[in-house]
Write an enzyme that holds these catalytic residues in place. Structure first.
Site, PDB file in Angstrom:
ATOM      1  N   TYR A 259       0.828  -1.210   0.000  1.00 28.16           N
ATOM      2  CA  TYR A 259       0.000   0.000   0.000  1.00 28.16           C
ATOM      3  C   TYR A 259       0.862   1.259   0.000  1.00 28.16           C
ATOM      4  CZ  TYR A 259      -3.534   3.403   1.239  1.00 28.16           C
ATOM      5  OH  TYR A 259      -4.371   4.481   1.226  1.00 28.16           O
TER       6      TYR A 259
ATOM      7  N   TRP B 208       1.177   5.666  -1.753  1.00 30.21           N
ATOM      8  CA  TRP B 208       0.803   6.636  -2.780  1.00 30.21           C
ATOM      9  C   TRP B 208       1.762   6.687  -3.956  1.00 30.21           C
ATOM     10  CZ3 TRP B 208      -2.444  11.385  -3.088  1.00 30.21           C
ATOM     11  CH2 TRP B 208      -3.671  11.194  -2.448  1.00 30.21           C
TER      12      TRP B 208
HETATM   13  N1  LIG Z   1      -1.734   8.257  12.400  1.00 25.38           N
HETATM   14  C1  LIG Z   1      -2.183   8.306  11.142  1.00 25.38           C
HETATM   15  N2  LIG Z   1      -1.615   7.533  10.205  1.00 25.38           N
HETATM   16  C2  LIG Z   1      -2.044   7.590   8.929  1.00 25.38           C
HETATM   17  C3  LIG Z   1      -3.079   8.479   8.559  1.00 25.38           C
HETATM   18  C4  LIG Z   1      -3.678   9.290   9.565  1.00 25.38           C
HETATM   19  O1  LIG Z   1      -4.610  10.072   9.295  1.00 25.38           O
HETATM   20  N3  LIG Z   1      -3.184   9.177  10.848  1.00 25.38           N
HETATM   21  N4  LIG Z   1      -3.482   8.548   7.251  1.00 25.38           N
HETATM   22  C5  LIG Z   1      -3.295   7.352   6.449  1.00 25.38           C
HETATM   23  C6  LIG Z   1      -3.553   7.613   5.035  1.00 25.38           C
HETATM   24  S1  LIG Z   1      -5.062   8.315   4.667  1.00 25.38           S
HETATM   25  C7  LIG Z   1      -2.688   7.269   4.049  1.00 25.38           C
HETATM   26  S2  LIG Z   1      -3.198   7.396   2.419  1.00 25.38           S
HETATM   27  C8  LIG Z   1      -1.366   6.693   4.352  1.00 25.38           C
HETATM   28  C9  LIG Z   1      -0.287   7.177   3.384  1.00 25.38           C
HETATM   29  O2  LIG Z   1       0.869   6.420   3.511  1.00 25.38           O
HETATM   30  P1  LIG Z   1       1.856   6.150   2.274  1.00 25.38           P
HETATM   31  O3  LIG Z   1       1.117   6.244   0.998  1.00 25.38           O
HETATM   32  O4  LIG Z   1       2.611   4.903   2.540  1.00 25.38           O
HETATM   33  O5  LIG Z   1       2.840   7.376   2.385  1.00 25.38           O
HETATM   34  P2  LIG Z   1       3.832   8.021   1.316  1.00 25.38           P
HETATM   35  O6  LIG Z   1       4.807   8.813   2.097  1.00 25.38           O
HETATM   36  O7  LIG Z   1       3.061   8.732   0.260  1.00 25.38           O
HETATM   37  O8  LIG Z   1       4.571   6.745   0.717  1.00 25.38           O
HETATM   38  C10 LIG Z   1       4.879   6.608  -0.623  1.00 25.38           C
HETATM   39  C11 LIG Z   1       6.335   6.167  -0.763  1.00 25.38           C
HETATM   40  O9  LIG Z   1       6.573   5.864  -2.137  1.00 25.38           O
HETATM   41  C12 LIG Z   1       7.847   6.365  -2.506  1.00 25.38           C
HETATM   42  N5  LIG Z   1       7.853   6.558  -3.950  1.00 25.38           N
HETATM   43  C13 LIG Z   1       7.456   7.635  -4.669  1.00 25.38           C
HETATM   44  N6  LIG Z   1       7.624   7.416  -5.977  1.00 25.38           N
HETATM   45  C14 LIG Z   1       8.117   6.178  -6.109  1.00 25.38           C
HETATM   46  C15 LIG Z   1       8.498   5.361  -7.220  1.00 25.38           C
HETATM   47  O10 LIG Z   1       8.368   5.747  -8.368  1.00 25.38           O
HETATM   48  N7  LIG Z   1       8.989   4.128  -6.946  1.00 25.38           N
HETATM   49  C16 LIG Z   1       9.122   3.646  -5.691  1.00 25.38           C
HETATM   50  N8  LIG Z   1       9.615   2.430  -5.530  1.00 25.38           N
HETATM   51  N9  LIG Z   1       8.775   4.383  -4.622  1.00 25.38           N
HETATM   52  C17 LIG Z   1       8.278   5.624  -4.829  1.00 25.38           C
HETATM   53  C18 LIG Z   1       8.007   7.643  -1.722  1.00 25.38           C
HETATM   54  O11 LIG Z   1       9.374   7.990  -1.605  1.00 25.38           O
HETATM   55  C19 LIG Z   1       7.328   7.268  -0.407  1.00 25.38           C
HETATM   56  O12 LIG Z   1       8.247   6.788   0.544  1.00 25.38           O
HETATM   57  O13 LIG Z   1      -0.998   7.041   5.694  1.00 25.38           O
HETATM   58  C20 LIG Z   1      -1.973   6.618   6.637  1.00 25.38           C
HETATM   59  N10 LIG Z   1      -1.456   6.800   7.995  1.00 25.38           N
HETATM   60  N1  LIG Z   2      -1.090  18.553   2.390  1.00 23.92           N
HETATM   61  C1  LIG Z   2      -1.560  17.292   2.392  1.00 23.92           C
HETATM   62  N2  LIG Z   2      -2.818  17.053   1.971  1.00 23.92           N
HETATM   63  C2  LIG Z   2      -3.317  15.778   1.998  1.00 23.92           C
HETATM   64  C3  LIG Z   2      -2.516  14.678   2.401  1.00 23.92           C
HETATM   65  C4  LIG Z   2      -1.185  14.963   2.846  1.00 23.92           C
HETATM   66  O1  LIG Z   2      -0.435  14.069   3.263  1.00 23.92           O
HETATM   67  N3  LIG Z   2      -0.748  16.271   2.827  1.00 23.92           N
HETATM   68  N4  LIG Z   2      -3.042  13.405   2.391  1.00 23.92           N
HETATM   69  C5  LIG Z   2      -4.211  13.148   1.547  1.00 23.92           C
HETATM   70  C6  LIG Z   2      -4.871  11.896   1.923  1.00 23.92           C
HETATM   71  S1  LIG Z   2      -4.062  10.441   1.567  1.00 23.92           S
HETATM   72  C7  LIG Z   2      -6.104  11.835   2.490  1.00 23.92           C
HETATM   73  S2  LIG Z   2      -6.827  10.312   2.778  1.00 23.92           S
HETATM   74  C8  LIG Z   2      -6.854  13.046   2.847  1.00 23.92           C
HETATM   75  C9  LIG Z   2      -7.466  12.916   4.240  1.00 23.92           C
HETATM   76  O2  LIG Z   2      -8.388  13.903   4.470  1.00 23.92           O
HETATM   77  P1  LIG Z   2      -9.079  13.996   5.925  1.00 23.92           P
HETATM   78  O3  LIG Z   2      -9.332  12.645   6.452  1.00 23.92           O
HETATM   79  O4  LIG Z   2     -10.237  14.916   5.829  1.00 23.92           O
HETATM   80  O5  LIG Z   2      -7.955  14.759   6.702  1.00 23.92           O
HETATM   81  P2  LIG Z   2      -7.293  14.805   8.149  1.00 23.92           P
HETATM   82  O6  LIG Z   2      -6.239  15.830   7.946  1.00 23.92           O
HETATM   83  O7  LIG Z   2      -6.891  13.470   8.624  1.00 23.92           O
HETATM   84  O8  LIG Z   2      -8.417  15.350   9.105  1.00 23.92           O
HETATM   85  C10 LIG Z   2      -9.172  16.524   8.837  1.00 23.92           C
HETATM   86  C11 LIG Z   2      -9.647  17.165  10.117  1.00 23.92           C
HETATM   87  O9  LIG Z   2     -10.508  16.291  10.834  1.00 23.92           O
HETATM   88  C12 LIG Z   2     -10.538  16.728  12.185  1.00 23.92           C
HETATM   89  N5  LIG Z   2     -10.909  15.622  13.075  1.00 23.92           N
HETATM   90  C13 LIG Z   2     -10.166  14.549  13.404  1.00 23.92           C
HETATM   91  N6  LIG Z   2     -10.867  13.741  14.255  1.00 23.92           N
HETATM   92  C14 LIG Z   2     -12.071  14.328  14.439  1.00 23.92           C
HETATM   93  C15 LIG Z   2     -13.259  13.970  15.185  1.00 23.92           C
HETATM   94  O10 LIG Z   2     -13.342  12.951  15.853  1.00 23.92           O
HETATM   95  N7  LIG Z   2     -14.317  14.812  15.070  1.00 23.92           N
HETATM   96  C16 LIG Z   2     -14.287  15.938  14.325  1.00 23.92           C
HETATM   97  N8  LIG Z   2     -15.398  16.684  14.250  1.00 23.92           N
HETATM   98  N9  LIG Z   2     -13.177  16.316  13.652  1.00 23.92           N
HETATM   99  C17 LIG Z   2     -12.098  15.510  13.690  1.00 23.92           C
HETATM  100  C18 LIG Z   2      -9.148  17.251  12.483  1.00 23.92           C
HETATM  101  O11 LIG Z   2      -9.267  18.464  13.229  1.00 23.92           O
HETATM  102  C19 LIG Z   2      -8.528  17.469  11.090  1.00 23.92           C
HETATM  103  O12 LIG Z   2      -8.033  18.766  10.907  1.00 23.92           O
HETATM  104  O13 LIG Z   2      -5.977  14.172   2.830  1.00 23.92           O
HETATM  105  C20 LIG Z   2      -5.231  14.283   1.613  1.00 23.92           C
HETATM  106  N10 LIG Z   2      -4.589  15.584   1.587  1.00 23.92           N
HETATM  107 MO   LIG Z   3      -5.188   8.696   2.398  1.00 21.65          MO
END
Ligand SMILES: Nc1nc2c(c(=O)[nH]1)N[C@H]1C(S)=C(S)[C@@H](COP(=O)(O)OP(=O)(O)OC[C@H]3O[C@@H](n4cnc5c(=O)[nH]c(N)nc54)[C@H](O)[C@@H]3O)O[C@H]1N2
Ligand SMILES: Nc1nc2c(c(=O)[nH]1)N[C@H]1C(S)=C(S)[C@@H](COP(=O)(O)OP(=O)(O)OC[C@H]3O[C@@H](n4cnc5c(=O)[nH]c(N)nc54)[C@H](O)[C@@H]3O)O[C@H]1N2
Ligand SMILES: [Mo]
Length: 753
Positions: free
Chosen positions: A109, A111
């Site tokens: 998994y 991005w």
């Molecule tokens: N506590 C907490 N944890 C969370 C979340 C949260 O809200 N709270 N959010 C979750 C969510 S929504 C998401 S989507 C995940 C995201 O987690 P990830 O998608 O695992 O995070 P990225 O840092 O985007 O990891 C992508 C990796 O791919 C590498 N990469 C980029 N291009 C290439 C390529 O061409 N080839 C190869 N081999 N590698 C490449 C980058 O260097 C990077 O290390 O995290 C989750 N974790």
């Molecule tokens: N710059 C930037 N943008 C991103 C990403 C990134 O890594 N960097 N990641 C992308 C990805 S993979 C995803 S999945 C999306 C995620 O998008 P979201 O899931 O919407 O984003 P989060 O930043 O996890 O949370 C948004 C807000 O939810 C609020 N929140 C958290 N828990 C609670 C709760 O229990 N109740 C209420 N009412 N509010 C709460 C927090 O205050 C937080 O600011 O964002 C995307 N956008």
């Molecule tokens: Mo995500």
């Protein structure tokens, strides 16, 4: 035009005064992200993986678990690409022939990059499929709980995170009241998986405000509320949103403000919810007073907003973050029930929405670009895990797991190969994952940078960075296609994933099946022509390549996507949903029949194991939220200038209310230790006067860097979060249910004076 495409948008490539390439904002983007401007700094960053590297003990003793020094604590030896390809091919062959292909975990998994051809997982999965397959993963970290729940409630068409929302133009034109649970964290709109040419979400939200849509935001953080007019922020305790919504449902019920005709025509199972609301079985009425005592939201606010949801054309938006919590399905299910009761579902711009402003695309009135991705082939192995169950998979070979009405068997994993993702950023309870990662015999990681995951591997395969190769970027939720042209050559002969996997395929005897006999530039033409077959109005490949981009409906008024529920609401018989009943399932017999204790057959509020009302809060009294980082994409670009300059004393910043800071004797800028029974980390305090007392915010993405005592000096919140799932139904990630404590680690410099 020479363009470079990323998940945070498109950049123009220019030269600086010394003739070195530099990135500029794309001229057609109204709100370009600053995040990517420093991307090229990664090219010669010290943390770049410069050659194939093998962990010394693995190289010397072979692929046996527990030999030599531990993973993550050993040195690496450089080898040639040829040697690396031999070792990798031998290992894939060994594991599949002795243990079977289900012993290979290729779920990977993450991005990866925006480019569709060089998309790392697709490349790896194609390779492993040709080698006989692999144990895979399903669902996402983004939307794992909702993605499993919604097919039961709304039907399989609404599994996808971005497809429930009405479009922004309809909201601006028709919705008078937008009630948002979890706010509009506008820094998140910088991002779109697969990229975009045009960031417009923040502009749309502003247009709603200006056209008179009244916006109410329930969030622990005032910063989740947009600036400008017509906005009201109401703080609430984290993880209590479903209780507030149920209090609103109860209000509508007792005041007779229900759209009975809609409930009867278009939903099933309302009577189960009604019984629960009135407290007929458990003796607890889920009224506004009950909701207020749980959430901290004043009772009269709950009552007044509930009434307005009925009186005014209204829309309820729920942030994706809410379902990244224990029982995270509930706020989604309850919001649907509340909207159905209030009575505007199916009207233009009204009803319910999930994830407005989570990423750029949600609600955008643009045509979706559906086209061919790089073909992954077919995986003959049937075993899989819900994506966030990686720790259990490794800890419990041969064990079983309940999931969405099924019982999964967990295979015995001998080989992990990860490409394009960073589990030591994204998964929960990283100290526990670190133990679990000692189990497999071999771990291979394809990665451009020395991430915490690369550090845990036996074989690290460097990958060219996205600006070191040609690609086509496109998102299925966006109308832009970008020709992403190489900016610089990769250093030291570093290969792309595709090039290296070709060497492995060669040794495994299926090179021509792997690369289809095509060079990379031929693949790009093939992929682009696949889009053109669908959208003949796109220019031919040479014109596209020359101009650098193409956008569907460019210059014209984009057609708004059909309002999904309108046809259904008009006539549920002729346009049924793909649920068992054909209607919206406020009560689900299918879910009830699973018999999961943590997932009854209708919306409920249940106290998570970790929230401010839990017994554990006496020991660890702060609720940790870990939102998306403003200056990077997860762990990507953590080493870039935007993310690094947002550090303080070199540490990641977290926030705490002024009341909590004062109570704990902490000052702005203090280096603090955040800890619980799972881990300890260090981060720098930024006092946030708009944050609710009892809540602490530490964004994701900082690099997990445990020191000799196990204290994570990098400040990754997943040092502290739990692997417990949202529920048995979804087995989804739930990091937003996490209690912690904070104490002073070190006071530095001027701030110490
Ligand atoms: N506590 C907490 N944890 C969370 C979340 C949260 O809200 N709270 N959010 C979750 C969510 S929504 C998401 S989507 C995940 C995201 O987690 P990830 O998608 O695992 O995070 P990225 O840092 O985007 O990891 C992508 C990796 O791919 C590498 N990469 C980029 N291009 C290439 C390529 O061409 N080839 C190869 N081999 N590698 C490449 C980058 O260097 C990077 O290390 O995290 C989750 N974790
Ligand atoms: N710059 C930037 N943008 C991103 C990403 C990134 O890594 N960097 N990641 C992308 C990805 S993979 C995803 S999945 C999306 C995620 O998008 P979201 O899931 O919407 O984003 P989060 O930043 O996890 O949370 C948004 C807000 O939810 C609020 N929140 C958290 N828990 C609670 C709760 O229990 N109740 C209420 N009412 N509010 C709460 C927090 O205050 C937080 O600011 O964002 C995307 N956008
Ligand atoms: Mo995500």
């Amino acid at each position: 035009m020479h363009l470079f495409a990323t998940h945070f948008g498109t950049y123009e490539v220019a030269e600086d005064a010394h003739g070195k390439p530099r990135l500029l904002p794309f001229r057609h983007d109204p709100a370009p992200s600053e995040m990517g401007l420093g991307y090229l700094a990664l090219a010669d960053h010290l943390q770049r993986v410069r050659a194939p590297m093998i962990r010394r003990s693995w190289l010397e003793s072979g692929p046996l678990a527990g030999t030599g020094r531990w993973r993550g604590n050993d040195e690496f030896v450089t080898v040639s690409w040829d040697k690396a390809a031999n070792l990798v091919a031998d290992e894939v062959r060994r594991v599949s022939s002795i243990h079977g292909n289900q012993a290979i975990f290729g779920g990977s998994y993450g991005w990866a990059s925006a480019g569709r051809f060089h998309h790392a997982q697709s490349q790896l999965k194609r390779l492993l499929n040709l080698a006989g397959g692999f144990t895979s993963s399903v669902n996402t970290y983004s939307y794992g709980a909702a993605g499993v729940l919604l097919p039961h409630v709304l039907g399989a068409d609404y599994k996808d995170a971005c497809d429930t929302s009405p479009s922004w133009n309809d909201i601006a034109d028709h919705c008078d009241l937008l009630v948002a649970f979890g706010g509009f964290r506008l820094t998140n709109t910088q991002v779109e998986a697969g990229g975009t040419g045009s960031h417009r979400a923040a502009e749309w939200l502003k247009r709603c405000q200006e056209q008179g849509t009244e916006i109410v935001i329930f969030s622990p953080a005032a910063s989740d509320a947009p600036a400008g007019k017509n906005v009201r922020h109401i703080p609430l305790r984290p993880n209590t949103d479903a209780a507030v919504m149920l209090g609103m449902c109860h209000t509508l019920l007792v005041h007779g403000l229900l759209d009975r005709s809609f409930l009867t025509r278009c939903t099933v199972g309302f009577s189960e919810l009604e019984t629960y609301l009135t407290g007929k079985i458990d003796g607890v009425a889920k009224d506004a007073a009950w909701a207020s005592s749980i959430s901290g939201v004043p009772m009269d606010a709950i009552v007044a907003i509930a009434k307005n949801l009925n009186h005014q054309p209204s829309l309820i938006n729920v942030a994706w973050s809410l379902q990244r919590a224990q029982f995270g399905e509930q706020p989604f299910w309850t919001a649907i029930a509340l909207a159905c009761m209030a009575g505007h579902v199916g009207k233009a711009g009204c009803g319910f929405a999930f994830g407005l402003t989570a990423v750029n695309s949600v609600g955008q009135p643009v045509r979706r670009l559906k086209g061919p991705a790089f073909d992954q082939g077919h995986n003959p192995v049937r075993q899989y895990i819900p994506v966030a169950r990686i720790t259990e998979l490794l800890e419990n070979p041969g064990g079983t797991m309940d999931y969405d009405g099924r019982v999964l068997t967990l295979p015995d994993i001998r080989l992990i190969w990860w490409a394009g993702g960073n589990p030591f950023h994204h998964h929960q309870d990283l100290n526990r994952l670190r133990q679990a990662f000692q189990r497999p015999e071999t771990i291979i990681v394809s990665e451009p940078m020395w991430t915490a995951t690369a550090q845990m591997a036996d074989i690290v395969l460097p990958s060219a960075l996205p600006f070191e190769r040609d690609d086509i970027a496109a998102s299925s939720r966006d109308n832009w296609l970008v020709y992403s042209r190489r900016v610089v050559q990769p250093p030291n002969g570093i290969l792309s994933d595709h090039e290296f996997y070709g060497l492995v395929a060669d040794r495994l005897g299926f090179r021509s099946e792997f690369d289809g006999g095509l060079y990379i530039d031929e693949w790009l033409v093939k992929i682009y022509d696949g889009y053109r077959d669908r959208y003949p109005e796109l220019p031919d490949f040479p014109s596209f390549q020359d101009r650098g981009f193409a956008a569907l409906d460019e210059g014209a008024d984009a057609p708004a996507p059909a309002d999904h529920f309108r046809r259904f609401a008009n006539d549920p018989r002729s346009a049924p949903l793909k649920t068992p009943s054909g209607r919206i399932e406020i009560g689900s017999e299918a879910i009830a029949a699973f018999g999961y204790d943590d997932m009854p057959g209708h919306p409920v509020w249940m106290p998570p194991a970790e929230w401010l009302g839990a017994p554990l809060a006496k020991k660890h009294g702060l609720h940790l939220l870990s939102p998306q980082p403003a200056h990077r994409l997860h762990g990507q670009l953590e080493l870039g200038p935007a993310s690094q300059s947002a550090k303080r004393h070199g540490a990641e910043q977290f926030s705490l209310s002024s009341a909590d800071a004062a109570r704990l004797g902490l000052r702005d800028g203090d280096l603090c230790e955040i800890y619980n029974d799972r881990g300890r980390l260090v981060a720098a305090l930024a006092v946030d006067t708009g944050l609710m007392p009892g809540v602490i915010v530490l964004p994701t993405g900082s690099r997990y860097s445990p020191d000799a005592e196990g204290v994570d000096q990098g400040g990754n919140p997943n040092t502290l979060t739990d692997i417990a799932p949202a529920s048995t139904l979804s087995q989804a990630t739930a990091p937003n249910s996490c209690l912690v404590s904070v104490r002073l680690w070190k006071r530095i410099g001027r701030e110490a004076a």
